[in-house]
Design an enzyme around this catalytic site. Structure first.
Site, mmCIF file in Angstrom:
data_model
loop_
_atom_site.group_PDB
_atom_site.id
_atom_site.type_symbol
_atom_site.label_atom_id
_atom_site.label_comp_id
_atom_site.label_asym_id
_atom_site.label_seq_id
_atom_site.Cartn_x
_atom_site.Cartn_y
_atom_site.Cartn_z
ATOM 1 C CD GLN A 35 -2.912 0.156 4.545
ATOM 2 O OE1 GLN A 35 -2.827 1.365 4.338
ATOM 3 N NE2 GLN A 35 -1.864 -0.615 4.783
ATOM 4 C CG HIS A 79 -2.572 1.362 7.944
ATOM 5 N ND1 HIS A 79 -1.450 1.045 8.669
ATOM 6 C CD2 HIS A 79 -2.188 2.350 7.079
ATOM 7 C CE1 HIS A 79 -0.438 1.802 8.274
ATOM 8 N NE2 HIS A 79 -0.863 2.595 7.302
ATOM 9 N N GLY A 80 -2.672 -1.137 10.969
ATOM 10 C CA GLY A 80 -2.345 -0.952 12.373
ATOM 11 C C GLY A 80 -0.898 -0.560 12.581
ATOM 12 C CB ALA A 81 1.764 -0.280 10.373
ATOM 13 C CG HIS A 82 3.511 2.655 8.860
ATOM 14 N ND1 HIS A 82 3.117 2.536 7.545
ATOM 15 C CD2 HIS A 82 4.328 1.594 9.100
ATOM 16 C CE1 HIS A 82 3.673 1.453 7.022
ATOM 17 N NE2 HIS A 82 4.418 0.862 7.954
ATOM 18 C CE1 TYR A 111 -0.632 8.123 9.391
ATOM 19 C CE2 TYR A 111 0.191 5.994 8.651
ATOM 20 C CZ TYR A 111 0.146 7.367 8.532
ATOM 21 O OH TYR A 111 0.878 7.999 7.557
ATOM 22 N N PRO A 117 0.834 -1.208 0.000
ATOM 23 C CG PRO A 117 0.043 -0.998 2.174
ATOM 24 C CD PRO A 117 0.756 -1.951 1.268
ATOM 25 C CG MET A 118 3.442 2.335 -1.905
ATOM 26 S SD MET A 118 4.520 2.116 -3.346
ATOM 27 C CE MET A 118 3.493 1.032 -4.371
ATOM 28 C CB THR A 119 -0.533 7.565 0.752
ATOM 29 O OG1 THR A 119 -0.962 6.801 1.880
ATOM 30 C CG2 THR A 119 -1.422 8.788 0.606
#
Length: 373
Positions: free
Chosen positions: A110, A177-180, A182, A33-35
């Site tokens: 995602q 999305h449970g990373a980075h 957020y 996944p890439m915004t």
């Protein structure tokens, strides 16, 4: 009789199908996944459809879409990031899934809530407050709203509705999305989670919010519908942050998620080849598989020499070989590999790699983020 050419080692290892719950993915290559911010009004259009379909047609087995905001007013910070709620937005996503399937790929959205990364007044809903477990940003400043039980329940419901919508409009699964750094990660991390109720304290308690989201998503979709969970140690504003200093601490976080219904984990690192804990060569994905027994996706500078931080600084990255990655896949350290910038640079990356056309791969140029090619 015509002689057949033996498959190359690259093709033999990467071309193996894999089952994620009820979904069979045709190979081990995942689009990370890439915004991209090419969806005005949160609606993915024809250019977004073509962007994903090109990569599916070129051999990517599973596409994980860019992060998409769930239906909670505080979930996002841009009106150009796609949303996974709303009639027009979901109609756009249905066409994306249709085109990816027509090209031979599989796809999951995602699902994303950014929490205290959001600034007051940000689009798409400027009147919404910024929410987090304790109102703290990654840097420790306190200028957001600590979440009440009602807030927690509303976000859990938003994830569940998004997952149900994903199945309804034809997606093959979902990634949470449970990373980075957020929202879900803000609950995981003791630095941003100072709660004294059942959602704070020890690692298992800090994992409760995410586990309740997983359970609600699991209940909202069919039993065979895959639920993937992405997590990381690092944060966007704290690259050296760690949720767990030992395998035992990591197991305390992952076990509630696995028990709640995660079918596969996506362990996000900046460089996939680095060991996660002293005394073992296993990376974060390897430890995740060892501790949970679930299929795991690894990620982090695959095919490139240099991590994504350089891309944020406008720098490119040279091509790097895949021998180490193939060794680890063959040893079943992890099960799938997510590719980010290399696939951003070249939609044909998977086809070239599977055909041993490594000489055709180009170095990553940071200008690639400016277009939707």
């Amino acid at each position: 009789m015509t002689a057949t050419t033996p498959a190359s080692r690259t093709a033999r290892i990467l071309s193996r199908p894999i089952a994620l719950n009820g979904l069979t993915v045709p190979n081990r290559i995942v689009m990370a996944p890439m915004t991209r911010m090419f969806s005005p009004g949160g609606v993915p259009g024809e250019d977004v459809r073509a962007y994903y379909a090109r990569r599916a047609a070129a051999g990517v087995g599973l596409i994980v879409t860019e992060g998409t905001y769930v239906g909670h007013a505080s979930a996002g910070q841009s009106d150009r990031v796609p949303r996974f709620h709303g009639e027009e937005q979901l109609a756009g996503w249905a066409k994306v899934a249709e085109d990816v399937h027509a090209a031979g790929g599989t796809i999951v959205p995602q699902l994303w809530h950014i929490g205290t990364v959001r600034n007051q007044g940000d689009a798409p809903f400027p009147d919404a407050p910024s929410h987090g477990p304790s109102g703290l940003r990654i840097d420790g400043t306190a200028d957001a709203t600590p979440m009440t039980q009602a807030d927690i329940d509303a976000v859990i419901g938003a994830f569940a509705r998004a997952a149900a919508d994903a199945e309804r409009i034809g997606f093959d699964g979902v990634e949470i999305h449970g990373a980075h750094g957020y929202l879900l990660d803000q609950f995981f991390w003791a630095h941003t989670n100072r709660r004294t109720d059942g959602y704070g304290g020890d690692p298992a308690s800090r994992a409760r919010f995410a586990a309740e989201i997983v359970a609600a998503v699991r209940d909202a979709v069919s039993p065979e519908f895959p639920v993937i969970f992405r997590y990381s140690q690092w944060k966007q504003e704290a690259y050296d942050a760690r949720l767990a200093e030992t395998p035992e601490e990591l197991e305390a976080i992952l076990t509630p998620l696995a028990e709640a219904g995660v079918d596969a984990f996506h362990a996000s690192t900046r460089r996939y080849w680095l060991p996660e804990f002293d005394g073992s060569d296993l990376n974060l994905a390897g430890w995740t598989k060892k501790l949970t027994g679930k299929p795991v996706i690894t990620v982090g500078s695959v095919g490139l020499d240099g991590d994504f931080v350089h891309a944020f600084q406008g720098e490119g990255s040279p091509v790097q070989g895949l021998d180490n990655l193939l060794d680890r896949l063959e040893a079943d350290e992890f099960d799938m590999v997510a590719v980010g910038r290399a696939l951003l640079q070249d939609p044909e990356w998977a086809a070239k790699v599977l055909a041993d056309r490594f000489d055709e791969l180009a170095p990553y140029d940071a200008a690639a983020v400016k277009t939707l090619s």
